[in-house]
Design a protein around this motif. Sequence first.
Motif, short mmCIF file in Angstrom:
data_model
loop_
_atom_site.label_atom_id
_atom_site.label_comp_id
_atom_site.label_asym_id
_atom_site.label_seq_id
_atom_site.Cartn_x
_atom_site.Cartn_y
_atom_site.Cartn_z
N LEU A 199 0.84 -1.20 0.00
CA LEU A 199 0.00 0.00 0.00
C LEU A 199 0.87 1.24 0.00
O LEU A 199 0.58 2.21 -0.73
N PHE A 200 1.93 1.25 0.79
CA PHE A 200 2.83 2.41 0.84
C PHE A 200 3.47 2.65 -0.53
O PHE A 200 3.53 3.79 -1.02
N ILE A 201 3.97 1.56 -1.16
CA ILE A 201 4.64 1.72 -2.45
C ILE A 201 3.66 2.22 -3.51
O ILE A 201 3.97 3.14 -4.29
N ARG A 202 2.46 1.65 -3.54
CA ARG A 202 1.46 2.09 -4.54
C ARG A 202 1.08 3.54 -4.32
O ARG A 202 0.93 4.31 -5.28
N SER A 203 0.92 3.94 -3.05
CA SER A 203 0.53 5.32 -2.77
C SER A 203 1.65 6.28 -3.17
O SER A 203 1.39 7.36 -3.73
N TYR A 204 2.89 5.90 -2.89
CA TYR A 204 4.03 6.75 -3.26
C TYR A 204 4.12 6.90 -4.77
O TYR A 204 4.31 8.01 -5.29
N GLU A 205 3.98 5.80 -5.49
CA GLU A 205 4.06 5.86 -6.95
C GLU A 205 2.92 6.68 -7.53
O GLU A 205 3.12 7.46 -8.47
N ARG A 206 1.72 6.51 -6.96
CA ARG A 206 0.59 7.29 -7.46
C ARG A 206 0.81 8.77 -7.19
O ARG A 206 0.48 9.63 -8.03
N GLY A 207 1.37 9.09 -6.04
CA GLY A 207 1.66 10.49 -5.74
C GLY A 207 2.62 11.09 -6.73
O GLY A 207 2.45 12.25 -7.16
N GLU A 208 3.65 10.33 -7.12
CA GLU A 208 4.60 10.83 -8.12
C GLU A 208 3.92 11.05 -9.46
O GLU A 208 4.16 12.05 -10.14
N ARG A 209 3.07 10.10 -9.85
CA ARG A 209 2.37 10.25 -11.14
C ARG A 209 1.46 11.47 -11.13
O ARG A 209 1.40 12.21 -12.11
N VAL A 210 0.74 11.67 -10.03
CA VAL A 210 -0.15 12.83 -9.95
C VAL A 210 0.64 14.13 -9.99
O VAL A 210 0.26 15.10 -10.66
N HIS A 211 1.78 14.16 -9.29
CA HIS A 211 2.61 15.37 -9.29
C HIS A 211 3.14 15.69 -10.68
O HIS A 211 3.11 16.85 -11.12
N LEU A 212 3.60 14.67 -11.40
CA LEU A 212 4.08 14.89 -12.77
C LEU A 212 2.95 15.35 -13.67
O LEU A 212 3.14 16.23 -14.54
N ALA A 213 1.76 14.79 -13.48
CA ALA A 213 0.61 15.22 -14.29
C ALA A 213 0.26 16.67 -14.01
O ALA A 213 -0.07 17.44 -14.93
N MET A 214 0.35 17.08 -12.74
CA MET A 214 0.06 18.48 -12.41
C MET A 214 1.10 19.42 -13.02
O MET A 214 0.75 20.48 -13.55
N LEU A 215 2.37 19.02 -12.96
CA LEU A 215 3.41 19.85 -13.56
C LEU A 215 3.22 19.99 -15.06
O LEU A 215 3.43 21.06 -15.64
N SER A 216 2.82 18.90 -15.72
CA SER A 216 2.60 18.95 -17.17
C SER A 216 1.43 19.83 -17.56
O SER A 216 1.34 20.28 -18.70
N ARG A 217 0.56 20.11 -16.58
CA ARG A 217 -0.59 20.98 -16.83
C ARG A 217 -0.37 22.41 -16.33
O ARG A 217 -1.31 23.19 -16.23
N GLY A 218 0.86 22.72 -15.98
CA GLY A 218 1.19 24.09 -15.64
C GLY A 218 1.14 24.42 -14.16
O GLY A 218 1.12 25.60 -13.80
N TYR A 219 1.15 23.42 -13.30
CA TYR A 219 1.11 23.69 -11.86
C TYR A 219 2.41 24.35 -11.42
O TYR A 219 3.50 23.86 -11.69
N THR A 220 2.31 25.49 -10.72
CA THR A 220 3.49 26.23 -10.27
C THR A 220 3.51 26.43 -8.76
O THR A 220 4.24 27.28 -8.25
N GLY A 221 2.71 25.68 -8.04
CA GLY A 221 2.70 25.82 -6.59
C GLY A 221 1.44 26.45 -6.04
O GLY A 221 1.26 26.55 -4.82
N THR A 222 0.55 26.88 -6.91
CA THR A 222 -0.72 27.46 -6.47
C THR A 222 -1.85 26.79 -7.24
O THR A 222 -1.69 26.43 -8.41
N VAL A 223 -2.97 26.63 -6.56
CA VAL A 223 -4.15 26.02 -7.18
C VAL A 223 -5.13 27.12 -7.54
O VAL A 223 -5.48 27.93 -6.68
N PRO A 224 -5.54 27.22 -8.79
CA PRO A 224 -6.48 28.29 -9.16
C PRO A 224 -7.82 28.13 -8.46
O PRO A 224 -8.29 27.03 -8.22
N VAL A 225 -8.42 29.26 -8.12
CA VAL A 225 -9.72 29.28 -7.46
C VAL A 225 -10.80 29.31 -8.54
O VAL A 225 -10.88 30.27 -9.31
N ILE A 226 -11.61 28.26 -8.59
CA ILE A 226 -12.68 28.19 -9.58
C ILE A 226 -13.95 28.86 -9.06
O ILE A 226 -14.62 29.60 -9.77
N ASP A 227 -14.29 28.60 -7.80
CA ASP A 227 -15.50 29.16 -7.21
C ASP A 227 -15.11 30.25 -6.22
O ASP A 227 -14.39 29.99 -5.25
#
Length: 257
Positions: A199-227
């Motif tokens: 579970l720890f390994i899967r969670s760590y790997e998923r966290g890395e994948r999500v972080h890379l996906a966020m960076l590829s979409r322009g994440y710079t350390g702030t989350v835009p406010v939609i509402d």
Amino acid sequence: MGSGGAGHARGLYVRGSSPVHALPPHCKLVAVLCFVLAVVSTPREAVGAFAAYALLLAAVVRLARVPFRTWLGRLVIEVPFVAFAVLLPFVAEGPRVEWLGLSLSEPGLWGAWNVLAKGTLGVAASVLLAATTELRALLLGLQRLRLPPQLVQIASFMLRYGDLITDEMRRMRVARASRGFEARGVRHWGVLAKSAGALFIRSYERGERVHLAMLSRGYTGTVPVIDEVTATRAQWARTAVLPAAALAVCLAGWLLR
């Protein structure tokens, strides 16, 4: 901000259309904070004041149409504090009083009452806030109150990954059960330990994948406010009723002690 935490909201949030549900989240956060500050500031000898606080919360619960059984049932989260409070009369020093053949510390009894009364009221107010406000809305409310953006993001990611880890644990439990596994004793701890490691390994790997996906979409350390969450003067006034009443009770407690 995304919809992270929806799964947790299903467990805490009681869906409804009451006037309390309709209030902006940042207004409710300020109201609960002020209510708790009034409770904490009340002298412990003002027993009637704490009864008045409980009645105020019960009135808000009724207005919010939250089932009393649900509200009271969630107070079990404070059981560790109750256990600590029960021990105080036995371990505290000071003048002793006899009760049912037991020698109890008088300052310890007051301390136990102080912890139980104020802790229970604080937990009850927090439970009511969670029952009438979705967690995503709470995060937006914290953002509206100018909480440091990093803290809001950490809370948002924590809630989202809590859902992911919970779902992963459920799938692994189903997989073990489908293979006829059932933990019945110490000899099965090895399997559970391997599951925890996986579970720890899967969670760590998923966290890395999500972080890379966020960076590829322009994440710079702030989350835009939609509402954008706003509140009118009338909404602030309605929200101020509870803390204002609590402040009046607190002042009465000091004057009549």
